[in-house]
Design an enzyme around this catalytic site. Structure first.
Site, PDB file in Angstrom:
ATOM      1  N   HIS A 141     -33.227 -59.372 -19.195  1.00 28.09           N
ATOM      2  CA  HIS A 141     -33.459 -59.093 -17.772  1.00 28.09           C
ATOM      3  C   HIS A 141     -32.209 -58.642 -17.032  1.00 28.09           C
ATOM      4  CE1 HIS A 141     -37.545 -60.944 -17.554  1.00 28.09           C
ATOM      5  NE2 HIS A 141     -37.076 -61.643 -18.573  1.00 28.09           N
ATOM      6  N   LYS A 159     -34.979 -60.241  -1.144  1.00 27.07           N
ATOM      7  CA  LYS A 159     -34.630 -60.448  -2.546  1.00 27.07           C
ATOM      8  C   LYS A 159     -33.398 -61.335  -2.551  1.00 27.07           C
ATOM      9  CE  LYS A 159     -34.213 -55.928  -3.043  1.00 27.07           C
ATOM     10  NZ  LYS A 159     -34.599 -55.299  -4.291  1.00 27.07           N
ATOM     11  N   ARG A 160     -33.024 -61.866  -3.726  1.00 23.78           N
ATOM     12  CA  ARG A 160     -31.800 -62.656  -3.786  1.00 23.78           C
ATOM     13  C   ARG A 160     -30.625 -61.831  -3.259  1.00 23.78           C
ATOM     14  NH1 ARG A 160     -31.869 -67.799  -6.361  1.00 23.78           N
ATOM     15  NH2 ARG A 160     -29.644 -67.714  -5.949  1.00 23.78           N
ATOM     16  N   LYS A 220     -27.209 -55.598  -5.324  1.00 25.81           N
ATOM     17  CA  LYS A 220     -28.433 -55.211  -4.609  1.00 25.81           C
ATOM     18  C   LYS A 220     -28.103 -54.542  -3.269  1.00 25.81           C
ATOM     19  CE  LYS A 220     -31.037 -59.084  -6.683  1.00 25.81           C
ATOM     20  NZ  LYS A 220     -32.195 -58.471  -7.376  1.00 25.81           N
ATOM     21  N   THR A 237     -39.176 -56.331  -8.910  1.00 28.79           N
ATOM     22  CA  THR A 237     -40.623 -56.501  -8.872  1.00 28.79           C
ATOM     23  C   THR A 237     -41.094 -56.518  -7.424  1.00 28.79           C
ATOM     24  OG1 THR A 237     -40.160 -58.851  -9.170  1.00 28.79           O
ATOM     25  CG2 THR A 237     -41.008 -57.652 -11.078  1.00 28.79           C
ATOM     26  N   LYS A 280     -44.490 -54.978  -5.241  1.00 29.98           N
ATOM     27  CA  LYS A 280     -45.310 -55.726  -4.276  1.00 29.98           C
ATOM     28  C   LYS A 280     -45.375 -54.972  -2.952  1.00 29.98           C
ATOM     29  CE  LYS A 280     -43.724 -59.743  -6.771  1.00 29.98           C
ATOM     30  NZ  LYS A 280     -42.605 -60.698  -6.881  1.00 29.98           N
TER      31      LYS A 280
HETATM   32  C1  26Q Z   1     -27.831 -68.539 -15.907  1.00 32.00           C
HETATM   33  C2  26Q Z   1     -26.903 -69.474 -16.291  1.00 32.00           C
HETATM   34  C3  26Q Z   1     -26.721 -70.637 -15.552  1.00 32.00           C
HETATM   35  C4  26Q Z   1     -27.491 -70.846 -14.439  1.00 32.00           C
HETATM   36  C5  26Q Z   1     -28.434 -69.922 -14.043  1.00 32.00           C
HETATM   37  C6  26Q Z   1     -28.599 -68.758 -14.782  1.00 32.00           C
HETATM   38  C7  26Q Z   1     -29.582 -67.747 -14.359  1.00 32.00           C
HETATM   39  C8  26Q Z   1     -30.779 -68.109 -13.762  1.00 32.00           C
HETATM   40  C9  26Q Z   1     -31.679 -67.158 -13.337  1.00 32.00           C
HETATM   41  C10 26Q Z   1     -29.343 -66.406 -14.542  1.00 32.00           C
HETATM   42  C11 26Q Z   1     -30.249 -65.457 -14.123  1.00 32.00           C
HETATM   43  C12 26Q Z   1     -31.430 -65.824 -13.517  1.00 32.00           C
HETATM   44  C13 26Q Z   1     -32.419 -64.863 -13.035  1.00 32.00           C
HETATM   45  C14 26Q Z   1     -32.381 -63.569 -13.263  1.00 32.00           C
HETATM   46  C15 26Q Z   1     -33.375 -62.652 -12.698  1.00 32.00           C
HETATM   47  O1  26Q Z   1     -34.181 -63.036 -11.865  1.00 32.00           O
HETATM   48  N1  26Q Z   1     -33.378 -61.381 -13.117  1.00 32.00           N
HETATM   49  C16 26Q Z   1     -34.322 -60.417 -12.597  1.00 32.00           C
HETATM   50  O2  26Q Z   1     -35.451 -60.392 -13.437  1.00 32.00           O
HETATM   51  C17 26Q Z   1     -36.496 -59.605 -12.885  1.00 32.00           C
HETATM   52  C18 26Q Z   1     -37.697 -59.717 -13.783  1.00 32.00           C
HETATM   53  O3  26Q Z   1     -37.532 -58.994 -14.950  1.00 32.00           O
HETATM   54  C19 26Q Z   1     -36.046 -58.163 -12.736  1.00 32.00           C
HETATM   55  O4  26Q Z   1     -37.057 -57.463 -12.071  1.00 32.00           O
HETATM   56  C20 26Q Z   1     -34.747 -58.092 -11.930  1.00 32.00           C
HETATM   57  O5  26Q Z   1     -34.260 -56.768 -11.935  1.00 32.00           O
HETATM   58  C21 26Q Z   1     -33.714 -59.028 -12.522  1.00 32.00           C
HETATM   59  O6  26Q Z   1     -32.553 -59.053 -11.710  1.00 32.00           O
END
Ligand code: 26Q
Length: 859
Positions: free
Chosen positions: A384, A575-576, A581, A683, A687
């Site tokens: 991702h 979004k985050r 972004k 995503t 939406k």
């Molecule tokens: C990693 C290590 C330690 C703590 C937290 C994390 C962590 C947690 C969540 C790292 C990343 C995430 C989330 C990532 C994420 O949401 N990525 C998004 O995924 C979507 C679904 O595929 C994509 O549409 C987005 O482009 C992408 O940024």
């Protein structure tokens, strides 16, 4: 609530021939009358309240429990059918499932939303008010967690046997409050009052080892086979909490199984007997901390050890659960991969590759080679991210300390794998170092993405561009070695939650126009295309958008305490918060507009309300500073009477799934402005499109495919392409040259730097300004002018009401491809090789009275 108690009339019995049917009507009936009875029944016999004193929460719980009965009826039927059929099951492993509030969605999927409205109305209760009582289960950060939830919805809707495996965090993603224009994090206590959807299964419990060391031991059975013993430092017990996930218009509720950690015994009796009661309780508390809290992304060093324990904990519980199921059906694990396929949602669960090897080799005495063959046929991995710094890796010392046996197994996998690489690429040491599961440059790390790729039979990105970049860049070496493993699965989102539930008026108009069936066959939205030229249809379309905007105006009033004009263009970025972004690019445009409107009061532009929403990771300084800038600009513009009816900025606090449902339907313009090559997919962009917003965006992630679907004329494109970004980086990007060369950009930056938005304080935003001028990793300044010009085209288009409405209709008509049903069909056909299993609804039968026969095999 003020109602007469029901008379105990015998409920109407439609189905016959079964002794339980009559009694069950109250549990399973879908008529308004049955629902009404059920709500009252739950209120009295579960909530222990009489109607006159019931709180809103009591009433919500009563309705939710009534709905839950209807899910459970289908659930037991599904469990029975799956058991009898023994079909291959998809196990979607994810550290996050951002499921959102469940009641409204369950009503939609059961097909009883309107009946529930009538039933509650008869008690004088407003259904919207009841839906609003539900706490948001914030079990995810953002896109990745929400994707997992959309995929569970589609798996159930497509009747695919599937289990979601994850973690029951006691505290989900923090609640965001804005105080003095800055983000403040509050603890999310979503489970405080209990969830009506969770079913605890204390009998499904596994003891999970952590820490300690390994020893060699000869087996006792005389075979003299050397085996490894893992002597742990501690043991934590995981118990299962299940949530039913019902498909739309079908009888399939699949299972979301979330693991919660507890001490293996409630007391360490040794410590207790020795009089050390507090030490015993302490150990228990430490065990429970494993599933206490969800970690935010971008949280670099903090809580590393606990995060690794979390990942291993839920993966180990899930694999033990699958093995238990397999051994109920077959005598050994030789055909494990035929019955299960595991999708790894990013690398977070990728330790599963080593854990399955450990289980097969150490605990089930399989030889390495057959065990490895099974493992490699079981796993598939979804990536991702394209940000190299976001690829997960663990310090070797930490990894060995928490998972000593897995470290050995990973070394063994690596030795054998690197031999393969050596044979393929003799003498290519650089390649060997890049592909190794262990990073040996500088501090040593385990590379989880490499483990996931080596241990999987399929690897996919989440948008076409992203998958191409994985092959040409991030995972290039692996692609060259195993091109056949790599594939693309462009993300999708569920139209049930994000269209039918979130936008009932638009859904109603669609249904009136093209008839039923489109919700599960979104390609049919194309039938709307001719209506884009129909003035009456356009008028209805506009009325609906205005209605949705008025609803959001109410929410903004409620949470932000400001009035916004529903006639203005709703320009939305939710979004985050992350620099890639580029929320700061958006705010630079706002400041640019502000400056131009101040300098030229006669300037004609489309009035805009620019709405932001999103959380910043608590430790991410720059992201939090951007939130502060947005709020500072919002404040100044909000106080300036000259901006009235022209420009307004809103920061919507605590953006989550619940709020998303009122934001997407109200949006006119969708901001998808990441630097090309950085957003894996996105995503939210989908939406927005499904709700009739037009996109202003770069050629990044799934924007590329959205533009292809809607056509160039119906998409506002700006900015550099990925090759242009790469070229600029190669030749040396100097942001200050853009500042020097562009007087307007200079005005905008200087206005912020002057302290204009901070009552003269020039220090507050200095780090941001300095960063933009000297580093600007995400090339905000390079794309600035292109963005400003494009926004001018947006303004012009918005002023032409018919043209805008036409484009809005065409965007919805061409959004079908982005349904998660399409994405899941592709996963099923091209990766998982699984087929639907139809569930027939039947009532509990006489056979079900024979508990004793089943008890041995229960759970
Ligand atoms: C990693 C290590 C330690 C703590 C937290 C994390 C962590 C947690 C969540 C790292 C990343 C995430 C989330 C990532 C994420 O949401 N990525 C998004 O995924 C979507 C679904 O595929 C994509 O549409 C987005 O482009 C992408 O940024």
């Amino acid at each position: 609530m003020n109602v007469e108690m029901e008379k105990e009339n015998a409920p109407p019995v439609e189905a016959v021939g079964d002794l339980l049917v009559g009694r069950e009507e109250r549990r399973t009936g879908l008529s308004v009358d049955a629902l009404r009875r059920a709500i009252l029944d739950k209120l009295v016999y579960v909530q222990a309240r009489f109607p006159q004193v019931a709180t809103r929460r009591d009433c919500f719980m009563a309705l939710a429990q009534a709905v839950r009965d209807r899910l459970l009826q289908r659930w037991v039927q599904t469990a029975r059918t799956y058991r009898d059929r023994g079909s291959r099951t998809v196990c979607y492993m994810s550290a996050e499932f951002l499921i959102g509030p469940q009641l409204g969605n369950n009503l939609i999927n059961l097909g009883i939303f309107d009946k529930a409205r009538q039933a509650t109305q008869e008690f004088g209760l407003d259904l919207e008010m009841l839906l609003d009582q539900e706490e948001e289960p914030g079990l995810g950060n953002g896109g990745l967690g929400r994707l997992a939830a959309c995929y569970l919805d589609s798996l159930a809707t497509l009747e695919i046997p599937a289990i979601g495996y994850g973690i029951l965090y006691e505290f989900g993603i923090f609640t965001q409050a804005i105080r003095d224009g800055q983000q403040v994090e509050l603890t999310d206590k979503w489970l405080r009052a209990g969830s009506p959807w969770l079913i605890h299964r204390p009998s499904i419990a596994f003891d999970i080892k952590l820490g300690g060391h390994t020893e060699f031991q000869f087996e006792a059975n005389g075979e003299r086979r050397l085996r490894v013993q893992w002597i742990p430092a501690k043991v934590v017990r995981g118990t299962a909490w299940d949530m039913p996930v019902l498909g739309y218009g079908v009888n399939t509720p699949n299972r979301l199984r979330l693991w919660s950690a507890e001490a293996p015994e409630s007391f360490d009796f040794a410590a207790f007997n020795a009089g050390n009661y507090y030490q015993a309780v302490d150990a228990q508390i430490r065990s429970e901390t494993i599933t206490k809290v969800l970690y935010p992304n971008d949280e670099t060093e903090a809580g590393q050890e606990l995060r690794l324990e979390q990942q291993y904990f839920f993966v180990a519980c899930s694999l033990k659960d699958m093995i238990r199921l397999q051994l109920q059906r077959e005598k050994n694990l030789d055909h494990f991969d035929e019955k299960f396929v595991i999708q790894l949602n990013d690398t977070h669960p990728s330790i599963a590759v080593a854990e399955l090897m450990r289980l097969l080799v150490d605990e089930y005495m399989m030889e390495w080679d057959p065990a490895w063959a099974i493992t490699r046929k079981t796993f598939a991995y979804t990536n991702h991210t394209l940000l190299p710094e976001a690829l997960e890796k663990w310090r070797l010392a930490l990894f060995k300390r928490v998972l000593p046996r897995h470290f050995e197994i990973i070394c063994e996998i690596n030795l054998r794998f690197l031999d393969e690489v050596r044979i393929r690429y003799p003498g290519d040491d650089a390649r060997l170092r890049r592909m190794s599961l262990i990073d040996e440059d500088g501090a040593h790390y385990v590379r989880m993405a490499n483990l996931a790729v080596v241990g999987s039979f399929a690897v996919n990105g989440v948008a076409r561009l992203h998958s191409e970049l994985l092959k040409s860049d991030v995972l290039k070496d692996f692609y060259e070695m195993w091109p056949e493993k790599f594939n693309n699965k462009t993300n999708g989102v569920t139209p049930r939650r994000f269209v039918v539930l979130a936008n009932p008026t638009m859904s109603g108009l669609i249904e009136e126009t093209i008839g039923p069936g489109w919700v599960t066959d979104m390609k049919r939205l194309r039938e709307l295309e001719p209506y884009a030229d129909d003035p009456a249809f356009r008028e209805s379309w506009r009325r609906i958008k205005t209605g949705n905007k008025s609803r959001l105006v109410g929410e903004i009033k409620r949470f932000v305490h400001v009035d916004v004009d529903p006639a203005s263009m709703f320009d939305v970025q939710v979004k985050r918060l992350h620099e890639y972004k580029r929320q700061h690019l958006n705010i630079l445009h706002v400041v640019s507009l502000y400056k131009r409107l101040k300098d030229n009061p006669d300037l004609v532009i489309a009035p805009r309300t620019v709405i932001f929403g999103g959380k910043a990771a608590p430790g991410y300084f720059m992201a939090k500073l951007i939130i502060r800038l947005i709020n500072a600009v919002a404040d100044v513009i909000g106080r300036d009477p000259a901006m009235h009816g022209k420009l307004q900025v809103v920061f919507f606090p605590n953006y989550n799934v619940k709020h998303a449902q009122s934001i997407f339907p109200a949006a006119d313009l969708s901001e998808q402005i990441s630097l090309a090559g950085k957003e894996a997919s996105g995503t939210g962009n989908m939406k927005f499109q499904m709700n009739g917003a037009l996109t202003i965006g770069t050629l990044d992630g799934a924007n590329v495919e959205i533009r292809e679907e809607v056509g160039d004329d119906n998409f506002f494109l700006f900015g550099m392409s990925t090759p242009e970004v790469m070229e600029l980086r190669r030749t040396g990007y100097r942001p200050r040259t853009y500042y020097d060369a562009n007087p307007h950009l200079r005005e905008v930056i200087d206005l912020i730097a002057s302290g204009f938005f901070t009552k003269g304080d020039r220090e507050i935003f200095r780090p941001l300004i300095d960063h933009l001028l000297n580093h600007d990793e995400y090339m905000v300044l390079a794309d600035f002018q292109s963005y400003i010009d494009c926004q001018a085209r947006v303004s012009e288009a918005y002023l032409d009401v018919d043209r805008w409405t036409r484009m809005s209709i065409l965007n919805v008509a061409r959004s079908g491809f982005f349904s998660s049903d399409r994405a899941i069909r592709e996963y099923c056909d091209e990766i998982w090789n699984v087929k639907p299993v139809r569930i027939e609804l039947s009532h509990l039968s006489g056979e079900d009275m024979q508990f004793t026969r089943a008890i041995a095999g229960a759970d």
